[in-house]
Design an enzyme around this catalytic site. Structure first.
Site, PDB file in Angstrom:
ATOM      1  N   SER A  74    -114.459 -83.457 -67.350  1.00 34.45           N
ATOM      2  CA  SER A  74    -113.135 -84.050 -67.473  1.00 34.45           C
ATOM      3  C   SER A  74    -112.871 -84.877 -66.228  1.00 34.45           C
ATOM      4  O   SER A  74    -113.548 -84.715 -65.207  1.00 34.45           O
ATOM      5  CB  SER A  74    -112.067 -82.967 -67.663  1.00 34.45           C
TER       6      SER A  74
ATOM      7  N   ASP B 216     -95.007 -80.938 -54.603  1.00 33.14           N
ATOM      8  CA  ASP B 216     -94.406 -80.942 -53.268  1.00 33.14           C
ATOM      9  C   ASP B 216     -92.992 -81.483 -53.344  1.00 33.14           C
ATOM     10  O   ASP B 216     -92.711 -82.425 -54.092  1.00 33.14           O
ATOM     11  CB  ASP B 216     -95.244 -81.812 -52.320  1.00 33.14           C
TER      12      ASP B 216
ATOM     13  N   PHE C 272    -107.959 -87.070 -46.631  1.00 28.56           N
ATOM     14  CA  PHE C 272    -107.455 -86.393 -47.821  1.00 28.56           C
ATOM     15  C   PHE C 272    -107.713 -84.886 -47.712  1.00 28.56           C
ATOM     16  O   PHE C 272    -106.841 -84.066 -48.035  1.00 28.56           O
ATOM     17  CB  PHE C 272    -108.147 -86.972 -49.061  1.00 28.56           C
TER      18      PHE C 272
ATOM     19  N   HIS D 156    -114.742 -80.955 -63.296  1.00 32.42           N
ATOM     20  CA  HIS D 156    -113.577 -81.843 -63.357  1.00 32.42           C
ATOM     21  C   HIS D 156    -113.666 -82.792 -62.167  1.00 32.42           C
ATOM     22  O   HIS D 156    -113.614 -82.365 -61.015  1.00 32.42           O
ATOM     23  CB  HIS D 156    -112.285 -81.028 -63.290  1.00 32.42           C
TER      24      HIS D 156
END
Length: 289
Positions: free
Chosen positions: A14, A107, A214, A264
């Site tokens: 996915s 968040d 990141f 994924h």
């Protein structure tokens, strides 16, 4: 290890996309999706900003995926939301034909004064189940290396178990580069009765500074040896891509050989690295819908 022998004949894959902000980005993502559809993905998810920051773009991207004959899944954050607003959005998803949601807390955006009526993702999962029964396949997030805002690893594990107990069908992990962390998390969750499939989230390495930035922001651990190798490669973009393909392919081999239920991919709206990793794994054209 021989990649072709490491992976089962058909492995569900996915993909995650983020909603583009420009007409050019929309067209680029359309082309990327068409390239990745060759892998017959189980579903394609689209990220969803809290407080309305990207929700219109999310819905447009999900609708485009559905129109292209694929299963589109929307991320769905609940922070700052009310029961009425969530109920309204669920009705919209149903009218669009969406059958899969990635249920997240999200968040708190700047300027929001409170968490809203949903404090945790488990509350959102329970509400969706109460409102819509089994209409949606609900994915939740899992953190093999602990959510950065959790008090402890045990508290984080308990929060995950609560989401499963509230009605989650399966989970997708934050990206990681340590297979042992993933398998330990899965084993510990199962001991607590959370035995839904936990699909590893895979982040291709294509940009060193972007990856490290990141990772630092979301609590994902980049092993020291990977950091040092990336730093040593400097501005050698081709070298970084080649190194990244080797590292991530090997990680996927380890995961699949030991029984991970699928992969994924966090695509960052790019197709080249994902296609090459899947080619090396022998997954071209594999997957189930």
């Amino acid at each position: 290890m021989n990649a072709a022998n490491a992976a089962p004949a058909a492995v569900p894959v996915s993909f995650e996309f983020f909603p583009p902000k420009t007409p050019e980005g929309i067209e680029k993502l359309r082309a990327v999706r068409q390239q990745l559809y060759a892998l017959q993905p189980q579903f394609c998810s689209v990220t969803y900003g809290a407080g309305g920051s990207t929700q219109d773009g999310t819905l447009q991207a999900v609708q485009a995926i559905l129109d292209e004959g694929q299963q589109g899944a929307s991320h769905f954050t609940c922070v700052g939301a009310s029961r009425d607003s969530v109920r309204e959005r669920l009705a919209l998803f149903q009218s669009m034909g969406v059958r899969r949601l990635v249920a997240l807390r999200g968040d708190l955006p700047s300027g929001y004064g409170s968490m809203g009526e949903f404090r945790y993702a488990a509350d959102l999962v329970a509400f969706i189940r109460a409102e819509t029964g089994d209409h949606f396949h609900l994915e939740v997030a899992a953190y093999p290396e602990m959510h950065p805002q959790s008090r402890s690893a045990q508290a984080d594990l308990q929060a995950y178990v609560a989401k499963v107990q509230a009605g989650a069908n399966s989970a997708i992990t934050q990206f990681f580069f340590n297979a042992d962390a993933y398998f330990r998390f899965v084993d510990e969750a199962r001991k607590l009765g959370a035995d839904v499939p936990v699909v590893p989230g895979i982040m291709p390495i294509t940009n060193a500074s972007g990856l490290l930035r990141f990772a630092d922001s979301c609590g994902a651990e980049v092993p020291r040896w990977i950091r040092l190798r990336l730093q040593g490669l400097g501005d050698d973009a081709a070298g970084i891509r080649a190194f990244g393909l080797d590292v991530v392919t090997h990680l996927c081999e380890q995961l699949l050989a030991a029984g991970a239920p699928g992969l994924h991919f966090y695509t960052m709206n790019q197709s080249t690295a994902v296609l090459e990793i899947c080619r090396r794994l022998g997954l071209a054209g594999a997957g189930t819908r």
